[in-house]
Design a protein around this motif. Structure first.
Motif, PDB file in Angstrom:
ATOM      1  N   ALA A 117       0.404   4.248  -1.199  1.00 29.96           N
ATOM      2  CA  ALA A 117      -0.211   5.566  -1.005  1.00 29.96           C
ATOM      3  C   ALA A 117      -1.550   5.396  -0.289  1.00 29.96           C
ATOM      4  O   ALA A 117      -2.201   4.361  -0.420  1.00 29.96           O
ATOM      5  CB  ALA A 117      -0.432   6.225  -2.349  1.00 29.96           C
TER       6      ALA A 117
ATOM      7  N   PHE B 127       0.858  -1.193   0.000  1.00 27.31           N
ATOM      8  CA  PHE B 127       0.000   0.000   0.000  1.00 27.31           C
ATOM      9  C   PHE B 127       0.891   1.240   0.000  1.00 27.31           C
ATOM     10  O   PHE B 127       1.206   1.793   1.044  1.00 27.31           O
ATOM     11  CB  PHE B 127      -0.921   0.023   1.226  1.00 27.31           C
ATOM     12  CG  PHE B 127      -1.911  -1.098   1.293  1.00 27.31           C
ATOM     13  CD1 PHE B 127      -2.064  -1.993   0.245  1.00 27.31           C
ATOM     14  CD2 PHE B 127      -2.729  -1.255   2.415  1.00 27.31           C
ATOM     15  CE1 PHE B 127      -2.981  -3.021   0.304  1.00 27.31           C
ATOM     16  CE2 PHE B 127      -3.647  -2.284   2.476  1.00 27.31           C
ATOM     17  CZ  PHE B 127      -3.775  -3.172   1.429  1.00 27.31           C
TER      18      PHE B 127
ATOM     19  N   THR C  26     -17.888   1.703  -1.045  1.00 23.39           N
ATOM     20  CA  THR C  26     -17.286   0.402  -0.709  1.00 23.39           C
ATOM     21  C   THR C  26     -15.940   0.257  -1.385  1.00 23.39           C
ATOM     22  O   THR C  26     -15.750   0.715  -2.504  1.00 23.39           O
ATOM     23  CB  THR C  26     -18.159  -0.778  -1.196  1.00 23.39           C
ATOM     24  OG1 THR C  26     -19.145  -0.271  -2.065  1.00 23.39           O
ATOM     25  CG2 THR C  26     -18.774  -1.525  -0.070  1.00 23.39           C
ATOM     26  N   GLY C  27     -15.050  -0.371  -0.638  1.00 24.74           N
ATOM     27  CA  GLY C  27     -13.724  -0.644  -1.183  1.00 24.74           C
ATOM     28  C   GLY C  27     -12.834   0.578  -1.234  1.00 24.74           C
ATOM     29  O   GLY C  27     -11.815   0.598  -1.918  1.00 24.74           O
ATOM     30  N   SER C  28     -13.185   1.627  -0.516  1.00 23.17           N
ATOM     31  CA  SER C  28     -12.389   2.848  -0.570  1.00 23.17           C
ATOM     32  C   SER C  28     -11.304   2.876   0.512  1.00 23.17           C
ATOM     33  O   SER C  28     -10.556   3.843   0.612  1.00 23.17           O
ATOM     34  CB  SER C  28     -13.306   4.063  -0.423  1.00 23.17           C
ATOM     35  OG  SER C  28     -14.043   3.937   0.770  1.00 23.17           O
ATOM     36  N   GLY C  29     -11.234   1.829   1.309  1.00 21.10           N
ATOM     37  CA  GLY C  29     -10.176   1.752   2.331  1.00 21.10           C
ATOM     38  C   GLY C  29     -10.590   2.311   3.668  1.00 21.10           C
ATOM     39  O   GLY C  29      -9.770   2.824   4.428  1.00 21.10           O
ATOM     40  N   LYS C  30     -11.866   2.192   3.982  1.00 15.90           N
ATOM     41  CA  LYS C  30     -12.358   2.746   5.250  1.00 15.90           C
ATOM     42  C   LYS C  30     -11.751   2.026   6.454  1.00 15.90           C
ATOM     43  O   LYS C  30     -11.486   2.636   7.478  1.00 15.90           O
ATOM     44  CB  LYS C  30     -13.888   2.652   5.311  1.00 15.90           C
ATOM     45  CG  LYS C  30     -14.571   3.628   4.375  1.00 15.90           C
ATOM     46  CD  LYS C  30     -16.048   3.698   4.635  1.00 15.90           C
ATOM     47  CE  LYS C  30     -16.755   2.392   4.343  1.00 15.90           C
ATOM     48  NZ  LYS C  30     -16.745   2.028   2.900  1.00 15.90           N
ATOM     49  N   THR C  31     -11.532   0.709   6.298  1.00 17.34           N
ATOM     50  CA  THR C  31     -11.042  -0.053   7.445  1.00 17.34           C
ATOM     51  C   THR C  31      -9.746   0.540   7.992  1.00 17.34           C
ATOM     52  O   THR C  31      -9.589   0.712   9.194  1.00 17.34           O
ATOM     53  CB  THR C  31     -10.819  -1.526   7.049  1.00 17.34           C
ATOM     54  OG1 THR C  31     -12.001  -1.972   6.386  1.00 17.34           O
ATOM     55  CG2 THR C  31     -10.534  -2.394   8.235  1.00 17.34           C
TER      56      THR C  31
ATOM     57  N   GLN D 182      -8.578   7.720   3.563  1.00 15.98           N
ATOM     58  CA  GLN D 182      -7.500   7.593   4.547  1.00 15.98           C
ATOM     59  C   GLN D 182      -6.764   8.930   4.688  1.00 15.98           C
ATOM     60  O   GLN D 182      -6.494   9.389   5.802  1.00 15.98           O
ATOM     61  CB  GLN D 182      -6.523   6.486   4.128  1.00 15.98           C
ATOM     62  CG  GLN D 182      -7.100   5.087   4.304  1.00 15.98           C
ATOM     63  CD  GLN D 182      -6.397   4.025   3.485  1.00 15.98           C
ATOM     64  OE1 GLN D 182      -5.406   4.281   2.806  1.00 15.98           O
ATOM     65  NE2 GLN D 182      -6.920   2.812   3.530  1.00 15.98           N
TER      66      GLN D 182
HETATM   67  N1  LIG Z   1      -3.928   2.535   0.896  1.00 15.31           N
HETATM   68  C1  LIG Z   1      -4.292   1.450   0.250  1.00 15.31           C
HETATM   69  N2  LIG Z   1      -3.667   1.113  -0.880  1.00 15.31           N
HETATM   70  C2  LIG Z   1      -4.026   0.014  -1.564  1.00 15.31           C
HETATM   71  N3  LIG Z   1      -5.023  -0.817  -1.179  1.00 15.31           N
HETATM   72  C3  LIG Z   1      -5.671  -0.523  -0.054  1.00 15.31           C
HETATM   73  C4  LIG Z   1      -5.356   0.621   0.715  1.00 15.31           C
HETATM   74  N4  LIG Z   1      -6.187   0.640   1.781  1.00 15.31           N
HETATM   75  C5  LIG Z   1      -6.976  -0.410   1.696  1.00 15.31           C
HETATM   76  N5  LIG Z   1      -6.681  -1.129   0.607  1.00 15.31           N
HETATM   77  C6  LIG Z   1      -7.328  -2.345   0.142  1.00 15.31           C
HETATM   78  O1  LIG Z   1      -8.564  -1.977  -0.461  1.00 15.31           O
HETATM   79  C7  LIG Z   1      -9.536  -2.972  -0.224  1.00 15.31           C
HETATM   80  C8  LIG Z   1     -10.784  -2.334   0.346  1.00 15.31           C
HETATM   81  O2  LIG Z   1     -10.474  -1.818   1.614  1.00 15.31           O
HETATM   82  P1  LIG Z   1     -11.554  -1.807   2.776  1.00 15.31           P
HETATM   83  O3  LIG Z   1     -12.122  -3.151   2.998  1.00 15.31           O
HETATM   84  O4  LIG Z   1     -10.974  -1.088   3.914  1.00 15.31           O
HETATM   85  O5  LIG Z   1     -12.644  -0.906   2.106  1.00 15.31           O
HETATM   86  P2  LIG Z   1     -14.003  -0.484   2.707  1.00 15.31           P
HETATM   87  O6  LIG Z   1     -14.189   0.922   2.301  1.00 15.31           O
HETATM   88  O7  LIG Z   1     -14.029  -0.789   4.153  1.00 15.31           O
HETATM   89  O8  LIG Z   1     -14.976  -1.401   1.940  1.00 15.31           O
HETATM   90  P3  LIG Z   1     -16.317  -2.037   2.457  1.00 15.31           P
HETATM   91  O9  LIG Z   1     -17.270  -0.929   2.577  1.00 15.31           O
HETATM   92  O10 LIG Z   1     -16.660  -3.019   1.410  1.00 15.31           O
HETATM   93  O11 LIG Z   1     -15.991  -2.674   3.752  1.00 15.31           O
HETATM   94  C9  LIG Z   1      -8.924  -3.969   0.701  1.00 15.31           C
HETATM   95  O12 LIG Z   1      -8.544  -5.101  -0.024  1.00 15.31           O
HETATM   96  C10 LIG Z   1      -7.713  -3.287   1.245  1.00 15.31           C
HETATM   97  O13 LIG Z   1      -6.691  -4.198   1.535  1.00 15.31           O
END
Ligand SMILES: Nc1ncnc2c1ncn2[C@@H]1O[C@H](COP(=O)(O)OP(=O)(O)OP(=O)(O)O)[C@@H](O)[C@H]1O
Length: 804
Positions: A181, A179, A206-211, A186
């Protein structure tokens, strides 16, 4: 000659029989008793003291050992007494010498210590200087240098994370994951959450890296907390460094066993967690069943739906306005508590005594919980932070075992968590004291009837009896409610929720108040940009609150709203005009059309409800082309150091204001109730009918407490904000008002317009005069107008020629 009497340690004085002296002719008036010392030795000659501080005798000294009576009759006795006197003098000399020696010894010890420290420091310095060289050497020997090389590279290629305050250990893990960037959410969340310690409400797809947007701040705060907990230990170690080697060995032993224990725990936790994952996969059907159950309960609970509709309505009025990240959301349960920064200064609990996790993440489904846990475990792989999952449908026994170890982070679904809380698990005993709370996928979590347990849990979290401040993250993939509920229920909804309303609804459900900390920005503005300032708000209540807050902040605000008597309004306007730094807090209705001269700043504390109001408000500044600025809070640059200092003050004011408001409100209600009862001739015999204000003593204490707080605040307000605070008139880079390029032309145009008006007026009066003088001539109205226009045109034509 010098002599010393050495009295053996356990010698005791013996009484002498008086009968022996009865025959002698001596005068014994006033004599009380005689005692004799039998076991002593007299040392004659100069006293030398050895390095150890013990008196030492010269080898030539004559050692006289006596065993007999000290006091003898006649010359012998006198000689003895003289000797004794001398020895007493000698003794005090010796004491002095001993003191000096002690001091000398102490001095030498200190010198030795200082030298030791100097040597250590020198060594450390040399080591530091040599380090890069050593590493270079090691890098050339790959087999032994892998770890060190990795350490060196921890930030390599990770430059885009710079400035986001990601802990080094986490950065290494991110690099491992590739990762390079941060994602947009984030980048937006991390500085506000970590550096500014703000609460976050975030919405991103979704999938924007919220975790990781909430995960990294959690890891940061936990690492900080752990470092603080470990500090005293390291200090002990430093102390034991200076001599107590056995102590060190003990510490090492304990550490080693603790490490072993940690490893075992970690294995067990991982085992349980992976078990959970497996079970969870088998359990997908169960999950669906649970969702069906939830829908059913949604059906059952549809009675309460209307009440929520009401809430939504209220929220619409409040207005929340969140697009992606709402910083600094305010918490209703925090009112009246000390809003100190969460981490610094807060008491830390060691693991063994912890009755709550360090962080709690709530997820709507078990799959999401497990996914989030995995993310966090990966991000925390270079730390000793333990993450556990508590979800439904899995073995309770295993989860209990995991909780016994009190993991740092618990990722849970509310149902199972609530069950375990109710069972009284130690680690969840005071779950309300958890300092880091994440509600992920919040829009799904708050669906009506979807999670009763969540509501109970949040209720419990709100009832935090301690003064510890929670750092909360509310995240959501979308502000669209995914489960819209059964048709029957949906038909009952009169209003369709837009995104803003949904966010408001969400925040209300979470116990969040959609009240941004805008007061701080307003205070910032007033402090940093002095000048006559007019602040607009939409309601009288808001103005009343602002008046009390800014009065406590010693800004001397003047209210102006429709509920005030005209006389009071005019008085406040006069005061405002007279004070070059005046602060007027006004409602739209009251300030409409007022011509207030020289207003430098107009601030929209709340966004005006109509465009007309905006125009009217903004028209209060720069009237007649005077300089003036219109600001929408907080759209101006702020200096973080000053802002955080102001936060302390405003937060303190909030506490005072809230407590004062609550107390006064209760008192007003009670007074009204008593008065009404008296008027109605009803006796109030049930004290429970009145709001509880406490007895006289309690009320007195409350007032005293408020006075104390105000005193503390006034001391704080007297302190300078920053060492070199600079004040400018406007929040621009130069401190001057940057006006549009064509301002000059518009000033000319305005001047011209004014002149024209003047000319027009003059012409009218001239025409009127002419009309009056020629009484016979009857001029129609249209003729008059035409004549006027002609005159005007003529004069305008003459004007440039005159100036030339
Ligand atoms: N900075 C980053 N660079 C590249 N990939 C990343 C980065 N942060 C998170 N990811 C990846 O992006 C994917 C989605 O991240 P994450 O699950 O946090 O998204 P989310 O917004 O929580 O999605 P959801 O709403 O589906 O839970 C994951 O596979 C994660 O490993």
């Amino acid at each position: 000659m010098a002599g010393v009497v050495h009295v053996k340690e356990k010698t005791s004085w013996k009484p002498v029989e008086f009968s022996r002296f009865v025959d002698s002719k001596g005068d014994f008036d006033g004599l009380i008793s005689f005692e004799e010392l039998t076991d002593y030795e007299i040392v004659k000659g100069e006293v030398k003291v050895d390095v150890e501080g013990k008196p030492r005798k010269k080898s030539t000294e004559k050692k006289v050992k006596k065993s007999g009576k000290v006091i003898k009759t006649g010359a012998q006795a006198n000689q003895q007494i003289d000797d004794l006197n001398e020895t007493v003098e000698e003794k005090s000399d010796l004491e002095k010498e001993q003191d000096q020696l002690k001091k000398k010894k102490k001095k030498e010890k200190m010198k030795r210590k200082i030298q030791e420290l100097k040597n250590k420091r020198k060594l450390r310095k040399e080591k530091q200087e040599n380090e890069p060289k050593q590493k270079k050497v090691k890098l050339e020997q790959p087999e032994s240098s892998e770890d060190e090389a990795e350490d060196d590279d921890a930030t390599k290629g990770m430059e885009r994370w710079k400035g986001l305050h990601v802990p080094e250990e986490v950065l290494r893990a991110l690099r491992d994951a590739g990762f390079r960037a941060p994602t947009s959410i984030q980048a937006q969340v991390l500085p506000s959450a970590i550096r500014d310690q703000m609460d976050i409400v975030g919405a991103a797809e979704t999938g924007s890296g919220k975790t990781l947007a909430f995960g990294i701040p959690l890891l940061h705060f936990i690492l900080e907390e752990k470092r603080k907990e470990n500090d005293p230990q390291s200090m002990d170690e430093m102390e034991s460094d200076s001599g107590n080697e056995t102590g060190n060995a003990d510490v090492e032993d304990i550490d080693a066993s603790a490490d072993q224990e940690k490893e075992e725990e970690s294995n067990e936790m991982d085992e349980t967690n992976s078990d959970m994952e497996e079970e969870s996969e088998d359990d997908e059907d169960n999950g669906e069943a649970e969702e069906k159950e939830d829908e059913q309960s949604e059906d059952e609970s549809d009675d309460g739906e209307n009440s929520d509709e009401e809430n939504v309505g209220e929220l619409q009025e409040d207005g929340t306005g969140c697009v992606a990240v709402v910083k600094d959301a305010d918490f209703s349960w925090m009112e009246g508590l000390t809003p100190a920064p969460m981490m610094p200064g807060a008491p830390m609990l060691p693991r063994a005594t912890r009755t709550h996790p360090r962080a709690l993440i709530l997820e709507p489904t078990r799959e999401l919980a497990i996914q989030v846990k995995n993310h966090l475990v990966a991000a925390a792989k270079y730390t000793d932070i333990k993450v556990a999952v508590i979800v439904g449908g899995l073995s309770m026994e295993k989860q209990r075992r995991v909780l016994k170890k009190c993991p740092d982070i618990i990722v849970a679904t509310p149902g199972r968590l609530w069950e375990l809380i109710q069972e009284g698990e130690t680690c969840l005993h005071e779950v309300e004291k958890t300092r880091l709370l994440v509600v992920d996928e919040a829009d799904r979590m708050i669906e009506k009837g979807h999670f009763d347990e969540l509501a109970r849990l949040l209720e419990k979290m709100k009832r935090d009896s301690t003064k510890e401040i929670r750092h909360t993250f509310v995240f959501s993939a979308t502000l669209t409610l995914i489960h819209t509920g059964p048709q029957r229920v949906m038909k009952k909804r009169k209003k369709k929720m837009d995104e803003k309303t949904k966010l408001g609804y969400l925040m209300r459900k979470m116990g969040l108040k959609p009240k941004p900390k805008i007061d701080i920005y307003l205070y910032y503005f007033l402090r940093q940009y002095p000048g006559r300032t007019l602040v607009f708000a939409n309601s009288k209540d808001c103005i009343r609150r602002l008046v009390s807050v800014f009065t406590i902040l010693q800004c001397r605000p003047l209210p102006l709203h429709a509920d005030m008597h005209q006389r009071q309004r005019l008085k406040n306007l006069d005061k405002f005009t007279a004070n070059p730094n005046g602060l007027l807090l006004a409602s739209d209705v009251a300030a409409r059309g007022l011509d207030i001269p020289n207003v430098e700043h107009v601030i929209h504390y709340q966004v005006p409800q109509t465009v007309e109001n905006y125009v009217h408000r903004s028209g209060r500044t720069a009237r007649a082309m005077k300089e003036g600025l219109n600001e929408d809070l907080p759209m101006f640059p702020v200096e973080q150091t000053i802002l955080s200092e102001l936060k302390r003050r405003v937060n303190m004011v909030r506490q005072i204001e809230t407590q004062e408001y609550r107390f006064n409100k209760k008192k007003r209600q009670n007074d009204w109730f008593i008065k009404s009862a008296e008027e109605a001739g009803v006796e109030i015999d049930d004290a429970g009918l009145l709001d509880d204000l406490g007895d006289d003593d309690e009320q007195q204490r409350h007032r005293q407490h408020l006075r104390q707080m105000k005193h503390e605040l006034s001391l704080l307000l007297g302190q300078p904000l920053a060492p070199q605070s600079t004040y400018t008139k406007y929040p621009t880079r130069t401190g001057k008002l940057v006006t549009p390029q064509n301002t000059e032309r518009s000033v000319d145009a305005l001047a011209q317009l004014k002149k024209n008006k003047k000319v027009e007026k003059q012409a009218t009066s001239e025409v009127e005069q002419t009309t009056n003088s020629s009484e016979q001539t009857t001029v129609s109205r249209s003729q008059k107008r035409r004549q006027l226009r002609r005159e005007k045109w003529k004069k305008r034509k003459e004007e440039p020629q005159k100036t030339e």
